[in-house]
Enzyme design. Sequence first.
Site, PDB file in Angstrom:
ATOM      1  N   TYR A 156       0.855  -1.187   0.000  1.00 34.78           N
ATOM      2  CA  TYR A 156       0.000   0.000   0.000  1.00 34.78           C
ATOM      3  C   TYR A 156       0.891   1.237   0.000  1.00 34.78           C
ATOM      4  CZ  TYR A 156      -3.451   3.429   1.584  1.00 34.78           C
ATOM      5  OH  TYR A 156      -4.267   4.528   1.676  1.00 34.78           O
ATOM      6  N   ASP A 258       9.394   2.805  -0.284  1.00 34.24           N
ATOM      7  CA  ASP A 258       8.360   3.517   0.457  1.00 34.24           C
ATOM      8  C   ASP A 258       8.614   3.234   1.940  1.00 34.24           C
ATOM      9  OD1 ASP A 258       6.155   4.350   1.825  1.00 34.24           O
ATOM     10  OD2 ASP A 258       4.683   3.512   0.436  1.00 34.24           O
ATOM     11  N   LYS A 285       4.767   9.649   8.441  1.00 30.93           N
ATOM     12  CA  LYS A 285       4.251   9.152   9.729  1.00 30.93           C
ATOM     13  C   LYS A 285       5.082   9.611  10.931  1.00 30.93           C
ATOM     14  CE  LYS A 285       1.493   5.357   7.965  1.00 30.93           C
ATOM     15  NZ  LYS A 285       0.091   5.400   8.235  1.00 30.93           N
TER      16      LYS A 285
END
Length: 459
Positions: A156, A258, A285
């Site tokens: 994702y 990622d 994050k």
Amino acid sequence: MNVLPQRVKTEVENFLGRTPRSKEVFQKTIKYIPYGVNSNYRAWEPYPIYFVRGRGSRLWDVDGNEYIDYNLAFGVLVAGHSHPKLIDMVRDRIVDSTILGFEYDNIYRLAEIIIERFNVDMVRFQSTGLESTLHAIRIARGYTGRNKIIKFLGHYHGSHDYVLVATKPNLYAAGHYRYPSKKPSGPGIPYTALDDTLVAQFNDLESVENLLSLYNDEVAAIILEPVAMNMGLVPASREFMKGLRRLCDEYGVVLIFDEVKTSGKLYGGAEEYYGVKPDIKTMAKAIAGGYPLSVIAGKKEIMEEVGPGKIPHAGTFNSNPLSVEAGIITLTEILTREGIDRTIKYNMELSKAIDDILSDEGIPHNIKLFGNSGTIFFTDREVVNWHDFLRYNHIGMWWAYFIGMMNRGVVPTAPGYDEQWTVSVQHTEEDIEYTIDKFKDVAPILREDIPRMKIIEAF
Ligand SMILES: Cc1ncc(COP(=O)(O)O)c(C=O)c1O
């Protein structure tokens, strides 16, 4: 027909009994907001739990229930909730404006910190993980003059069209083990947006090599989560990572890591762990302790192609002073090497205890860790990709574990059987002991004959 064993049924009843106000808020909210949530991953059956505040390692829901939090906003809060250093910074900062509309002077300092810590040449900032992967893909395309990208089944990279394919398909939709299907993740994603997205199997170099030899000089980038954290926690093998680097060099392809999640799990992120250097990496994050900040970081020759009249990159909120100062403090004063090491130590203590308890109870399991995060697969089989995840992991047991822990005041992981837990710098030895104690109560329930489905649906 109720197919749940009595002990699991009791847990579900207790869970619903503890959260009546969440139900009320849901019933009001759903009139205005689809499913009552603003991110599909927060939707829950029969209703989402609504929270009012967090502090340190703790969260409080609208019914007044207190929890030790290992979701930590899907891994954002390795700094814990409302870290005192960040509270002080915000108090000082907001009186001097939170957005200037021009570049902010301290941005050079944040850039230096990131370049040194994460071993990169140049950076650009924005606010969310989504923006970072979207722009990273564009930069790779602009740099190579090619259009196709390869992503992996079950990975994702945020809610944007080019990568919303083969994210969480069921086994039928996932397709062939080596040649996964290119199934859009839902309606609204045009097939044309996916013309240039190819899907490979994770941890399977041959799957990647076949695509590269087929599309040869059309592939701009390979993007992956080095540790797949949207299917529990599935690390790439070292051989796979080295193989990807070799293939990218051979075919002139930009390798994108990622690291939106992994950048907060170890001091130097996944690159430090694997010793494999990507051409671009994206981070977000945890890096700003709960404030919106993401980074695209890469090699100079690639990043220098970004600019006016060259590769587009823009955003009104990019590098706003609040996020920049939060990033500086988080990376230099909170997520220090010592801070991160402590979260890893607690994580190892927690997972060792969970492992022992499950072994004592004779429950099939397989615990995976990366830095300060971990997950339990309820199977004794190895899980190395999404096919394995779907075939072997017992989802019903995961739900019983999750709800059982919530009933005892612990949010044990991010809410989703494909997620993981995270330990923050504000978790204490007592928090870990309390969690282990509660897990001892929950584990025997998992010996029951639980259906392989969401237990709320079976209720
Ligand atoms: C690996 C990975 N990349 C990208 C994203 C997207 O980040 P955001 O939700 O901030 O847009 C996520 C979000 O969970 C993620 O886990």
